[in-house]
Scaffold this active site. Structure first.
Site, PDB file in Angstrom:
ATOM      1  N   MET A 135       0.025  -2.044  -0.967  1.00 49.89           N
ATOM      2  CA  MET A 135      -1.608  -1.784  -0.555  1.00 49.89           C
ATOM      3  C   MET A 135      -2.458  -2.248  -1.777  1.00 49.89           C
ATOM      4  SD  MET A 135      -2.486   1.963  -0.673  1.00 49.89           S
ATOM      5  CE  MET A 135      -4.231   1.606  -1.014  1.00 49.89           C
ATOM      6  N   HIS A 136      -3.741  -2.656  -1.330  1.00 48.73           N
ATOM      7  CA  HIS A 136      -4.630  -2.979  -2.329  1.00 48.73           C
ATOM      8  C   HIS A 136      -6.107  -3.090  -1.688  1.00 48.73           C
ATOM      9  CE1 HIS A 136      -2.831  -6.438  -0.777  1.00 48.73           C
ATOM     10  NE2 HIS A 136      -4.074  -7.334  -0.636  1.00 48.73           N
ATOM     11  N   PHE A 137      -7.024  -2.625  -2.523  1.00 50.38           N
ATOM     12  CA  PHE A 137      -8.536  -2.779  -2.093  1.00 50.38           C
ATOM     13  C   PHE A 137      -9.086  -4.068  -2.615  1.00 50.38           C
ATOM     14  CE2 PHE A 137      -7.948   1.833  -1.946  1.00 50.38           C
ATOM     15  CZ  PHE A 137      -8.722   2.061  -0.581  1.00 50.38           C
TER      16      PHE A 137
END
Ligand SMILES: [Zn+2]
Length: 176
Positions: A135-137
């Site tokens: 996951m990553h923003f």
């Protein structure tokens, strides 16, 4: 089809919105299948950080530049832990991640003086995630009238020089 002036204007507006907000459509390029390993796992070796555009690699969170940005200063903030979503993180890791987001926004504000930001996350392939396992923003700084940016750099497969320059400008603030 013949469109009125207003219709054309609306269509144009619509298209430009699509270009800037189509949920990180370019992301699939990031998942270069020929390379081994996860691009969001910073690892322990810091020697390639510049090449990988890693601005910061802490114990729990990491920040890197998107090689195929939506806008100048398009950054990616991820937990160090290789997990597809927030549920895979401990409370401490969740907190560290949100504080890293805050710090990153602060640095971008100071260095690039954007008028606003888009901050978002694509969870799952169907939502547009290119690398769904980690996951990553996305943080995309916004300036009024910036929607033409992608038409200039979107298809460029080599890292445009301005990304290296921005990397250099931002890096020192993450080291503080
Ligand atoms: Zn990973």
């Amino acid at each position: 089809m013949k469109l009125s002036a207003v219709g054309r204007q609306l269509l144009r507006k619509d298209l430009s919105m699509d270009v800037i907000w189509a949920p990180w459509r370019m992301e699939y390029i990031l998942s270069d299948k020929e390379k081994t390993g996860c691009i969001f796992c910073p690892g322990d070796d810091r020697a390639d950080d510049k090449e990988r555009l890693i601005l910061y690699a802490g114990t729990m969170s990491t920040v890197m530049m998107n090689k195929f940005p939506y806008n100048n200063g398009h950054l990616l903030v991820a937990p160090v832990r290789h997990t597809p979503d927030l549920e895979g993180l401990s409370p401490e890791e969740n907190l560290d991640l949100i504080l890293m987001l805050k710090k990153t926004l602060g640095i971008l504000k100071k260095v690039m003086k954007p008028e606003g930001f888009n901050v978002g996350m694509n969870l799952g392939r169907v939502a547009g995630a290119g690398v769904e396992e980690h996951m990553h923003f996305h943080i995309v700084p916004r300036w009024s009238g910036d929607t033409n940016f992608m038409t200039v750099t979107g298809d460029v497969r080599v890292i445009p020089e301005h990304i290296r320059e921005t990397f250099g400008n931002l890096k020192k603030y993450f080291e503080e």
